[in-house]
Design a protein around this motif. Structure first.
Motif, PDB file in Angstrom:
ATOM      1  N   GLY A  67      -3.129  12.541  12.516  1.00  0.00           N
ATOM      2  CA  GLY A  67      -2.161  11.780  11.751  1.00  0.00           C
ATOM      3  C   GLY A  67      -1.223  12.663  10.956  1.00  0.00           C
ATOM      4  N   LEU A  90       2.980   2.531   5.555  1.00  0.00           N
ATOM      5  CA  LEU A  90       1.871   2.507   6.509  1.00  0.00           C
ATOM      6  C   LEU A  90       1.174   1.156   6.480  1.00  0.00           C
ATOM      7  CD1 LEU A  90       0.091   4.258   8.461  1.00  0.00           C
ATOM      8  CD2 LEU A  90      -1.432   4.568   6.503  1.00  0.00           C
ATOM      9  N   ILE A 132      -6.102   4.405  15.702  1.00  0.00           N
ATOM     10  CA  ILE A 132      -6.065   4.224  14.251  1.00  0.00           C
ATOM     11  C   ILE A 132      -5.073   5.207  13.641  1.00  0.00           C
ATOM     12  CG2 ILE A 132      -7.419   4.362  12.118  1.00  0.00           C
ATOM     13  CD1 ILE A 132      -9.896   3.672  13.814  1.00  0.00           C
ATOM     14  N   ARG A 133      -4.189   4.709  12.818  1.00  0.00           N
ATOM     15  CA  ARG A 133      -3.209   5.571  12.147  1.00  0.00           C
ATOM     16  C   ARG A 133      -3.851   6.223  10.921  1.00  0.00           C
ATOM     17  NH1 ARG A 133       2.066   2.140  11.021  1.00  0.00           N
ATOM     18  NH2 ARG A 133       2.848   4.228  10.505  1.00  0.00           N
ATOM     19  N   ARG A 141      -6.846  -0.747  11.343  1.00  0.00           N
ATOM     20  CA  ARG A 141      -5.546  -0.330  11.850  1.00  0.00           C
ATOM     21  C   ARG A 141      -5.125   1.041  11.312  1.00  0.00           C
ATOM     22  NH1 ARG A 141      -6.904  -3.894  14.586  1.00  0.00           N
ATOM     23  NH2 ARG A 141      -5.862  -5.897  14.983  1.00  0.00           N
ATOM     24  N   ALA A 142      -5.537   1.361  10.079  1.00  0.00           N
ATOM     25  CA  ALA A 142      -5.084   2.619   9.487  1.00  0.00           C
ATOM     26  C   ALA A 142      -6.011   3.020   8.345  1.00  0.00           C
ATOM     27  CB  ALA A 142      -3.647   2.494   8.973  1.00  0.00           C
ATOM     28  N   VAL A 187      -6.582  -2.075   6.506  1.00  0.00           N
ATOM     29  CA  VAL A 187      -6.124  -0.734   6.144  1.00  0.00           C
ATOM     30  C   VAL A 187      -7.006  -0.265   4.992  1.00  0.00           C
ATOM     31  CG1 VAL A 187      -4.278   0.665   5.143  1.00  0.00           C
ATOM     32  CG2 VAL A 187      -3.738  -1.019   6.900  1.00  0.00           C
ATOM     33  N   SER A 247       1.285  -1.473   9.628  1.00  0.00           N
ATOM     34  CA  SER A 247      -0.018  -1.612  10.278  1.00  0.00           C
ATOM     35  C   SER A 247      -0.530  -3.042  10.224  1.00  0.00           C
ATOM     36  CB  SER A 247      -1.050  -0.682   9.624  1.00  0.00           C
ATOM     37  OG  SER A 247      -0.669   0.670   9.748  1.00  0.00           O
TER      38      SER A 247
END
Length: 538
Positions: free
Chosen positions: A490, A519, A459-460, A402-403, A370, A523
């Motif tokens: 997002g 988050l 991907i967040r 992931r984010a 992240v 994630s």
């Protein structure tokens, strides 16, 4: 808890024997048990310090709350030469053929004749990191402290070259740096430079034994236990770079380990990376807002403050994840205007490639990631992900992302690029500003590629935008507009703060921190928790 008589009568040699032999995991557990001993007399600690091999010493140094007496103190020596002269002697014997032209020019100034006539005549034309302003002429010769400062900063640049590290050690740099940091009047920044140099030297395994024998390990342990964020991070980096048994990869200059800074039996499941922006740094960007001046959105004030919230809060709320903070290299070409300048080295593309290589060396890309970014740092991360997509060697960085959290990131450019040339020159180097023009074709193309990766990779994205103008000297302006801060993918929220404070939560229960924590936690949540078999392999 009271110790048993068997524990109190335990011979240091019995404990040390288990630490120096056997299977790696059992050996590491024995070292952790040794680190918990605080009841021996001084002779026992001294015996262990003298008998330990370098590898055991380093794992012991990275153990939590270890007694400092386990480590050799710096040897007491008589010094017949002034420190500034000794540092100049080091520079005189270092090669300059493969160094930045700015380093070479500054070195020639430092090594000028004793009257420093040349240095004084040049001083009107160069700026050295805020120590001298353009147009100023010193009324007195440059002091010993200033010469020391300049020498250390040049030596720092040499220490980044592996081919120069052995020669630095042979020239006695470890002892000279100890002399420097042991002085009561030395500035914290200069101490930090000294520790950065040691961290760079620690990346060379053949120098580890010399570093241990020099007494630097005890100094690093003291700094790791100091409670000062920057000292702890610098010491943790140097010790981790010397730990070739429990640490995978190494931490190049500018990559700082915030958590876990000491050896742990937990296996980390992911990486949380903090990337600052312009006018920022690896630590100051992520400080807590002043609790006396900041009021929570609901009106209440917080008391649980933190010097560096990624280290203090995430270390407790996400103990199973590694937390890193990165810092851009300060370009030597910024030291004085006439110095030969490679502006491309300050470009987004160059910085991103350079940082991507450093992060890969630290093992980033092997576990879920992240990214938490501020301002230009968000653009750097977007560029790194786009670069990783086209390079199989760095593909793990993208596939494991992931984010991404964006704080005040100018996806469509910044109003700073519209300021007058004079103001821009004072505040920022021109290369960065040129890339931040609103509606820049480069930024549009980068954002298009990034949003495509977000869609394809799932991907967040969580973004925050400022709504208050920022005061920079006599300038007061909204640095990143709401439209530019909203990436269009997002979740996006605005915060009633300025650009510098949009990434600084007021407290642990601040909505900014809680949204970011949620988050990160979701994630990086492990799919399945495997039982730990030994100390963490960072």
């Amino acid at each position: 808890m009271p110790r048993s008589r068997q524990e109190l009568n335990l011979s240091p040699w019995d404990v040390l024997k288990r630490c120096l032999s056997g299977e790696a995991t059992q050996r590491q557990k024995a070292i952790l048990e040794l680190s918990a001993i605080h009841h021996w007399d001084a002779a026992h600690y001294r015996s262990v310090a003298q008998a330990c091999d370098p590898a055991t010493t380093i794992i012991l140094a990275r153990s939590k709350d270890v007694d400092r007496r386990f480590f050799l103190p710096p040897p007491r020596q008589q010094h017949n030469t002034r420190l500034d002269e000794s540092l100049q002697g080091v520079l005189l014997n270092l090669p300059t053929g493969d160094m930045d032209p700015c380093v070479c020019r500054l070195t020639s100034l430092i090594l000028s004749d004793s009257s420093q006539t040349r240095m004084r005549s040049e001083a009107a034309h160069w700026t050295f990191v805020g120590e001298m302003l353009p147009g100023q002429r010193p009324s007195t010769p440059i002091s010993e402290d200033q010469v020391e400062s300049m020498c250390v900063k040049v030596i720092l640049q040499h220490s980044k070259l592996p081919s120069h590290c052995e020669q630095l050690v042979r020239l006695g740099v470890l002892d000279l740096l100890l002399r420097l940091i042991e002085r009561d009047d030395v500035r914290p920044q200069l101490q930090h430079h000294a520790m950065r140099i040691v961290g760079n030297l620690a990346m060379q395994p053949h120098l580890h034994s010399t570093i241990v024998q020099s007494g630097w390990v005890r100094v690093l342990v003291e700094r790791l236990q100091s409670g000062r964020v920057i000292d702890e991070a610098l010491a943790a980096r140097a010790l981790a770079n010397m730990d070739r048994e429990t640490v995978r990869g190494q931490y190049p200059d500018g990559v700082y380990l915030l958590h876990p800074q000491q050896i742990t039996m937990l296996n980390t499941t992911g990486d949380i990376l903090f990337v600052h922006g312009l006018l920022g740094a690896a630590f100051k960007t992520w400080r807590l807002r002043d609790p006396e001046a900041s009021v929570h959105l609901s009106g209440g004030k917080y008391r649980d403050v933190s010097q560096c919230w990624p280290k203090s809060w995430l270390g407790e709320d996400c103990p199973e994840n590694r937390v890193l903070s990165v810092e851009y290299d300060t370009r030597l070409s910024d030291w004085f205007p006439e110095c030969p300048s490679d502006s491309y080295k300050r470009s987004l593309a160059y910085r991103s490639r350079e940082m991507l290589a450093k992060l890969q060396a630290a093992g980033v890309g092997e576990k879920p990631i992240v990214w938490v970014t501020h301002s230009l740092g968000g653009l750097m991360v977007k560029q790194m992900l786009v670069d990783a997509a086209s390079n199989p060697a760095t593909g793990g960085v993208l596939s494991n992302t992931r984010a991404v959290v964006f704080f005040g990131v100018p996806h469509c450019g910044s109003r700073l690029a519209e300021l007058s040339l004079a103001v821009r020159f004072v505040l920022f180097p021109s290369a960065e500003i040129a890339e931040l023009r609103r509606d820049s074709a480069m930024l549009r193309d980068l954002h298009k590629q990034f949003t495509e990766l977000v869609r394809l990779r799932g991907i967040r994205v969580l973004s925050f935008g400022e709504t208050q103008p920022t005061t920079l000297g006599m300038l007061r302006s909204l640095i990143v507009s709401t439209e530019s801060a909203d990436p269009g993918v997002g979740e996006f929220e605005t915060v009633p703060v300025d650009h510098l404070n949009v990434c600084k939560p007021e407290g642990r229960h601040s909505p900014i921190y809680q949204r970011t924590l949620e988050l990160i936690s979701t994630s990086l949540a492990p799919q399945q928790t495997a039982p730990s078999e030994g100390p963490d392999q960072l």
